[in-house]
Design a protein around this motif. Structure first.
Motif, PDB file in Angstrom:
ATOM      1  N   GLY A  67       0.821  -1.201   0.000  1.00  0.00           N
ATOM      2  CA  GLY A  67       0.000   0.000   0.000  1.00  0.00           C
ATOM      3  C   GLY A  67       0.856   1.253   0.000  1.00  0.00           C
ATOM      4  O   GLY A  67       1.941   1.281  -0.588  1.00  0.00           O
ATOM      5  N   GLU A  68       0.370   2.286   0.687  1.00  0.00           N
ATOM      6  CA  GLU A  68       1.064   3.574   0.675  1.00  0.00           C
ATOM      7  C   GLU A  68       2.329   3.538   1.536  1.00  0.00           C
ATOM      8  O   GLU A  68       2.281   3.170   2.710  1.00  0.00           O
ATOM      9  N   VAL A  69       3.446   3.911   0.925  1.00  0.00           N
ATOM     10  CA  VAL A  69       4.743   3.911   1.604  1.00  0.00           C
ATOM     11  C   VAL A  69       5.458   5.226   1.291  1.00  0.00           C
ATOM     12  O   VAL A  69       4.974   6.053   0.516  1.00  0.00           O
ATOM     13  N   MET A  70       6.631   5.414   1.901  1.00  0.00           N
ATOM     14  CA  MET A  70       7.491   6.538   1.526  1.00  0.00           C
ATOM     15  C   MET A  70       8.735   5.975   0.859  1.00  0.00           C
ATOM     16  O   MET A  70       9.434   5.137   1.434  1.00  0.00           O
ATOM     17  N   ALA A  71       8.987   6.400  -0.379  1.00  0.00           N
ATOM     18  CA  ALA A  71      10.157   5.955  -1.136  1.00  0.00           C
ATOM     19  C   ALA A  71      11.216   7.048  -1.094  1.00  0.00           C
ATOM     20  O   ALA A  71      10.926   8.218  -1.367  1.00  0.00           O
ATOM     21  N   LEU A  72      12.437   6.656  -0.747  1.00  0.00           N
ATOM     22  CA  LEU A  72      13.538   7.609  -0.594  1.00  0.00           C
ATOM     23  C   LEU A  72      14.686   7.219  -1.519  1.00  0.00           C
ATOM     24  O   LEU A  72      15.150   6.081  -1.506  1.00  0.00           O
ATOM     25  N   THR A  73      15.121   8.168  -2.318  1.00  0.00           N
ATOM     26  CA  THR A  73      16.306   8.001  -3.160  1.00  0.00           C
ATOM     27  C   THR A  73      17.210   9.197  -2.927  1.00  0.00           C
ATOM     28  O   THR A  73      16.734  10.332  -2.825  1.00  0.00           O
ATOM     29  N   ARG A  74      18.522   8.948  -2.856  1.00  0.00           N
ATOM     30  CA  ARG A  74      19.421  10.049  -2.546  1.00  0.00           C
ATOM     31  C   ARG A  74      20.745   9.883  -3.273  1.00  0.00           C
ATOM     32  O   ARG A  74      21.092   8.802  -3.757  1.00  0.00           O
ATOM     33  N   ASN A  75      21.470  10.978  -3.333  1.00  0.00           N
ATOM     34  CA  ASN A  75      22.896  10.962  -3.647  1.00  0.00           C
ATOM     35  C   ASN A  75      23.593  11.721  -2.529  1.00  0.00           C
ATOM     36  O   ASN A  75      22.967  12.021  -1.507  1.00  0.00           O
ATOM     37  N   ALA A  76      24.856  12.012  -2.683  1.00  0.00           N
ATOM     38  CA  ALA A  76      25.610  12.619  -1.582  1.00  0.00           C
ATOM     39  C   ALA A  76      25.133  14.026  -1.246  1.00  0.00           C
ATOM     40  O   ALA A  76      25.427  14.538  -0.159  1.00  0.00           O
ATOM     41  N   SER A  77      24.383  14.659  -2.148  1.00  0.00           N
ATOM     42  CA  SER A  77      24.017  16.060  -1.968  1.00  0.00           C
ATOM     43  C   SER A  77      22.523  16.320  -1.874  1.00  0.00           C
ATOM     44  O   SER A  77      22.115  17.434  -1.574  1.00  0.00           O
ATOM     45  N   CYS A  78      21.702  15.306  -2.143  1.00  0.00           N
ATOM     46  CA  CYS A  78      20.266  15.555  -2.230  1.00  0.00           C
ATOM     47  C   CYS A  78      19.485  14.306  -1.848  1.00  0.00           C
ATOM     48  O   CYS A  78      19.834  13.196  -2.255  1.00  0.00           O
ATOM     49  N   VAL A  79      18.411  14.507  -1.080  1.00  0.00           N
ATOM     50  CA  VAL A  79      17.519  13.425  -0.658  1.00  0.00           C
ATOM     51  C   VAL A  79      16.127  13.724  -1.203  1.00  0.00           C
ATOM     52  O   VAL A  79      15.600  14.830  -1.024  1.00  0.00           O
ATOM     53  N   HIS A  80      15.509  12.719  -1.855  1.00  0.00           N
ATOM     54  CA  HIS A  80      14.214  12.863  -2.524  1.00  0.00           C
ATOM     55  C   HIS A  80      13.264  11.850  -1.891  1.00  0.00           C
ATOM     56  O   HIS A  80      13.486  10.655  -1.972  1.00  0.00           O
ATOM     57  N   GLU A  81      12.204  12.322  -1.228  1.00  0.00           N
ATOM     58  CA  GLU A  81      11.281  11.456  -0.497  1.00  0.00           C
ATOM     59  C   GLU A  81       9.865  11.646  -1.046  1.00  0.00           C
ATOM     60  O   GLU A  81       9.342  12.759  -1.040  1.00  0.00           O
ATOM     61  N   ARG A  82       9.266  10.543  -1.505  1.00  0.00           N
ATOM     62  CA  ARG A  82       7.950  10.636  -2.129  1.00  0.00           C
ATOM     63  C   ARG A  82       6.994   9.624  -1.497  1.00  0.00           C
ATOM     64  O   ARG A  82       7.333   8.449  -1.354  1.00  0.00           O
ATOM     65  N   VAL A  83       5.828  10.071  -1.104  1.00  0.00           N
ATOM     66  CA  VAL A  83       4.802   9.197  -0.547  1.00  0.00           C
ATOM     67  C   VAL A  83       3.870   8.741  -1.663  1.00  0.00           C
ATOM     68  O   VAL A  83       3.435   9.541  -2.497  1.00  0.00           O
ATOM     69  N   GLY A  84       3.569   7.442  -1.680  1.00  0.00           N
ATOM     70  CA  GLY A  84       2.659   6.915  -2.684  1.00  0.00           C
ATOM     71  C   GLY A  84       2.668   5.402  -2.677  1.00  0.00           C
ATOM     72  O   GLY A  84       3.248   4.774  -1.789  1.00  0.00           O
ATOM     73  N   THR A  85       2.027   4.818  -3.677  1.00  0.00           N
ATOM     74  CA  THR A  85       1.949   3.367  -3.815  1.00  0.00           C
ATOM     75  C   THR A  85       2.717   2.935  -5.054  1.00  0.00           C
ATOM     76  O   THR A  85       2.611   3.571  -6.107  1.00  0.00           O
TER      77      THR A  85
END
Length: 347
Positions: A67-85
């Motif tokens: 179901g609905e989760v938080m997906a996190l992708t990052r590099n050394a300078s930036c963190v991208h967090e998105r909620v969805g399915t």
């Protein structure tokens, strides 16, 4: 030469530094984040870790059940967090993707080497995450269950993905250095001529590679009319302008194994120290403003008109993020987006 840390040593360091983020603790110990996680495989006080299959073909189709989760992708300078399915998964031999209303990723499976299912006891209850790393032990993607996730699907998913090998030690490869700018100065005329004939943004990487260049090298060489260098400190003003205009964007942040994409507005901008933050209910961005070394406005021709982006690089030449304007409809000429970029001061 210092004696390598054992799994027991790593667990002791984790117990003594409960307030430190895993990435920071691993750096301080001189190990990778994946090695830190692996040291806790099994059940240790407050934590249960299971080694799981890391291949996206095995993992991604099963994530919808959570179901609905938080997906996190990052590099050394930036963190991208998105909620969805996690919705539609499309596998490919070199590149795969997840397509959905909110979770949208581009995946490069050959880099997905280590996977872990982690349960942490916290003051707010059990926190469950899936974490995936490359061969060097650097994080590619992390998936966090939320209060509204389907927690009943967690254990069946872990059971089917669990590996036979549940040892607490892994062998990682040396981290590959970031490729700096590759420029072939003799080919500028060809670069600009073929750039002008592009009909799709995806043609750019092939063009640069054919001419013996990479993205940053081609940007440095091309110059006007396709590339304009911007002052790095103007990125903060850019975020404020996008927020104030309610401009929808398509924002890419990635590493060598995963690119995560946000579609929509950037509403709540909150700088904190060196961090430039977007703190919206279903999307968070954490960007190290002090890591911004080169920033460009880039114009690539397409069949639908110019695709104009803001792209930022770190001091080693690594791509931090790309941001495009999102069309509201087929008739949207993105005039507001183009004006936001035109207002940014040149470096």
């Amino acid at each position: 030469m210092n004696k390598p840390l054992t799994a027991e040593d790593i667990r002791a360091a984790k117990s003594a530094n409960t307030g430190k983020r895993d990435r920071d603790l691993a750096d301080s110990l001189g190990i990778s984040e994946a090695e830190l996680v692996a040291a806790h495989v099994g059940t240790t006080p407050g934590m249960t870790v299971t080694r799981i299959d890391a291949h996206p073909d095995a993992v991604m189709p099963r994530l919808t059940a959570l179901g609905e989760v938080m997906a996190l992708t990052r590099n050394a300078s930036c963190v991208h967090e998105r909620v969805g399915t996690f919705e539609t998964y499309k596998s490919g031999p070199h590149a795969s993707m997840v397509l959905g209303k909110e979770i949208d990723t581009r995946i490069f499976p050959k880099f997905w080497t280590f996977g872990f299912a982690i349960e942490n006891e916290t003051e707010k209850g059990i926190r469950r995450t899936l974490q995936f790393f490359d061969a060097s032990g650097d994080a590619l993607q992390k998936i966090f269950l939320r209060d509204g996730s389907n927690h009943d699907a967690w254990q069946p998913l872990v059971d089917v993905l669990a590996l036979e090998d549940q040892s607490p030690e892994i062998a990682v490869e040396p981290r590959q250095p970031t490729e700096g700018a590759k420029i072939n100065a003799d080919k500028r005329d060809i670069l600009v001529e073929e750039w002008a004939r592009m009909t799709d943004t995806h043609q750019f990487n092939r063009l640069a590679a054919k001419l013996g260049m990479n993205r940053l090298g081609a940007y440095r060489l091309a110059g006007a009319p396709f590339v304009r260098k911007i002052k790095p400190e103007a990125v903060a003003d850019f975020l404020d302008a996008v927020s104030a205009a309610h401009q929808k964007v398509v924002l890419f942040v990635g590493n060598r194994g995963n690119i995560q994409i946000h579609w929509g507005t950037l509403d709540t901008i909150k700088p904190m120290g060196p961090w430039l933050n977007v703190l919206d209910p279903r999307f968070n961005l954490h960007l190290r403003g002090d890591h911004l070394a080169e920033v460009y406005v880039v114009d690539k021709p397409t069949k639908r008109g110019p695709a104009v982006s803001l792209e930022a690089f770190d001091a080693d030449g690594g791509l931090i993020f790309q941001c495009f304007g999102q069309r509201e409809n087929d008739d949207d000429d993105l005039a507001q987006w183009h004006q936001i970029l035109a207002d940014l001061p040149e470096a």
